[in-house]
Design a protein around this motif. Structure first.
Motif: not given
Length: 280
Positions: A67-74, A96-105
């Protein structure tokens, strides 16, 4: 390297806390600010620790971290990510799952496994998962014991030559850039090791530094990696980013001698350059 040049880099730290402020997320935010970035944070675990040691680790749930990660990247465009203490295997998988979805540079990973002051900060299962996570990031910044784990070595390196060998092995195994720091090396070497891939071949660089005699090294790895993540935004290479970070790091180590925080391995002075301090 892939990064989005901006005057103020937006940098996310994914890490645990240290209530004394010397390591973890709080140190990351200080380091990011010192490098001119805007810092954000997602908490992986609460710890009870001080300059004398770790007393307890209290992990977040996967749901809370997600929830924290998604609230930031959204909402916020992220220029770089620093990954610090994860602690538990379910936390590593969530990141790992969040990195695969968001793909930060840009993703800089400090593979935290134990505190400088003593005490484990990562389980055995998490350490296995950390090696897999390291394959997803831009660069890993292990200290000497952590490098041994990433390289699959039987023991930590004791000489600079062994660090070179293990850094090569880790780079070949993980397929990611490796910055092996040597401040805790027993032979008192005066260079870190950077291994990247250039034109399909491994490129090895020795990055000299001035060894500073200080007991105050609490949070050194956290601070280096988060500063490097910030400096990498807009940089043409990891060595260029490192060259910007190293003088600040040296000043922070020297400044830590004057802080008088705690009775054990004290923190760095992340803001030394705002108080008119100078390198010796």
């Amino acid at each position: 390297m892939r990064s989005s040049p901006r005057r103020v880099p937006r940098v996310l730290s994914i890490a645990g806390t240290d209530p004394t402020g010397g390591a973890g997320l709080f140190a990351d935010l200080k380091s990011i600010a010192a490098m001119g970035g805007y810092g954000m944070g997602a908490v992986t675990a609460l710890t009870a620790q001080n300059t004398l040691g770790v007393r307890g680790v209290y992990p977040q749930t996967a749901e809370a971290l997600r929830a924290q990660l998604d609230s930031i990247s959204d909402d916020v465009v992220i220029d770089a990510v620093k990954i610090g203490m994860l602690g538990e295997a379910h936390i590593v998988r969530t990141v790992s799952e969040w990195l695969d979805r968001v793909r930060p540079p840009v993703v800089v990973m400090d593979p935290v496994m134990a505190a400088t002051t003593g005490g484990r900060l990562s389980t055995d299962d998490a350490n296995v998962a950390l090696v897999d996570l390291a394959r997803r990031v831009s660069i890993v910044t292990p200290n000497v014991p952590e490098l041994g784990v990433l390289a699959g070595a039987e023991a930590a390196a004791k000489t600079f030559g062994e660090v070179l060998e293990q850094a090569r092995a880790a780079h070949a195994e993980l397929g990611t850039a490796v910055l092996a720091t040597t401040g805790d090396l027993e032979d008192a070497s005066h260079a870190d090791v950077l291994i990247t891939t250039e034109d399909g071949r491994a490129r090895v660089e020795e990055l000299p530094f001035t060894r500073i005699d200080t007991p105050n090294t609490h949070g050194t790895g956290c601070s280096m990696s988060s500063a490097l993540a910030t400096a990498s935004v807009g940089a043409s290479s990891w060595s260029e980013a490192y060259a910007r970070v190293r003088p600040w790091m040296d000043g922070a180590l020297l400044g830590g001698l004057e802080l008088e925080v705690g009775e054990g391995s004290g923190p760095l002075d992340h803001n030394w350059n705002t108080r008119g301090a100078h390198l010796a």
